[in-house]
Design a protein around this motif. Structure first.
Motif, PDB file in Angstrom:
ATOM      1  N   THR A 115       1.683  -9.814  -5.787  1.00  0.00           N
ATOM      2  CA  THR A 115       0.984  -8.950  -6.735  1.00  0.00           C
ATOM      3  C   THR A 115       0.112  -7.900  -6.043  1.00  0.00           C
ATOM      4  O   THR A 115      -0.838  -7.393  -6.641  1.00  0.00           O
ATOM      5  N   ARG A 116       0.435  -7.572  -4.804  1.00  0.00           N
ATOM      6  CA  ARG A 116      -0.361  -6.588  -4.060  1.00  0.00           C
ATOM      7  C   ARG A 116       0.190  -5.173  -4.281  1.00  0.00           C
ATOM      8  O   ARG A 116       0.952  -4.943  -5.208  1.00  0.00           O
ATOM      9  N   THR A 117      -0.212  -4.248  -3.451  1.00  0.00           N
ATOM     10  CA  THR A 117       0.258  -2.861  -3.553  1.00  0.00           C
ATOM     11  C   THR A 117       1.567  -2.699  -2.773  1.00  0.00           C
ATOM     12  O   THR A 117       1.901  -3.543  -1.934  1.00  0.00           O
ATOM     13  N   PRO A 118       2.282  -1.600  -3.024  1.00  0.00           N
ATOM     14  CA  PRO A 118       3.522  -1.365  -2.267  1.00  0.00           C
ATOM     15  C   PRO A 118       3.293  -1.337  -0.749  1.00  0.00           C
ATOM     16  O   PRO A 118       4.103  -1.878   0.006  1.00  0.00           O
ATOM     17  N   ALA A 119       2.206  -0.720  -0.300  1.00  0.00           N
ATOM     18  CA  ALA A 119       1.931  -0.655   1.144  1.00  0.00           C
ATOM     19  C   ALA A 119       1.717  -2.047   1.728  1.00  0.00           C
ATOM     20  O   ALA A 119       2.227  -2.358   2.818  1.00  0.00           O
TER      21      ALA A 119
END
Length: 171
Positions: A64-68
């Motif tokens: 559930t983190r960011t794309p980076a």
């Protein structure tokens, strides 16, 4: 919010002086107690690793983190769910009794997604205790597009002291 910021700063000070390399860092444990609301049951990294090995394909793991962050590394087989653009409709194909484990850097963002999944009627949602940081701190592997990697996105300079193992890579 000010109380949380003060708590995090005092815990970071303790973390910077700590020699714990893995396992249960008391300052990290206290930080997680401060961050977690207890609305989604947690699963310890070692327990999840065993479950994934013994029952491959039976647990959906959601990053559930960011794309980076995901690009730098993630748990093997994890499905990317962008925390900033979470879309409830993307889970319509999953049975509501599907075993699901959500994770982020430390477990705060993933607990929010877990709450949303529970509100949608999912009954077997768990949050990875300590997030990918605890996973890596316990020596468990992470992957990127090329395979196994030691790289981990530390989210920010404020959170990076909690990541004790791996190579910190901001991308």
């Amino acid at each position: 919010m000010k109380r949380l910021a003060c708590s995090v700063l005092s815990l970071l000070t303790a973390a910077c002086g700590s020699s714990a390399q893995s396992g249960d860092n008391p300052a990290y444990t206290q930080l997680l107690r401060t961050l977690y609301k207890g609305t989604v049951p947690t699963v310890r990294p070692a327990v999840l690793a065993q479950e994934l090995q013994k029952q491959p394909g039976t647990i959906v793991v959601l990053d559930t983190r960011t794309p980076a962050e995901y690009k730098v590394s993630h748990l093997q087989g994890a499905r990317f769910v962008d925390f900033d653009h979470y879309d409830k409709a993307s889970f319509s194909e999953l049975p509501r009794d599907q075993k699901i484990v959500v994770y982020c850097s430390v477990g705060y963002r993933s607990e929010r997604v877990g709450e949303q999944l529970k509100a949608l009627g999912f009954t077997q949602v768990r949050n990875l205790y300590g997030g990918i940081f605890q996973w890596v701190n316990e020596g468990l592997p992470v992957y990127n597009a090329q395979g196994v990697t030691s790289n981990v996105h530390p989210y920010s300079a404020l959170w990076s002291p909690w990541l004790r193992r791996g190579t910190k890579v901001y991308e």
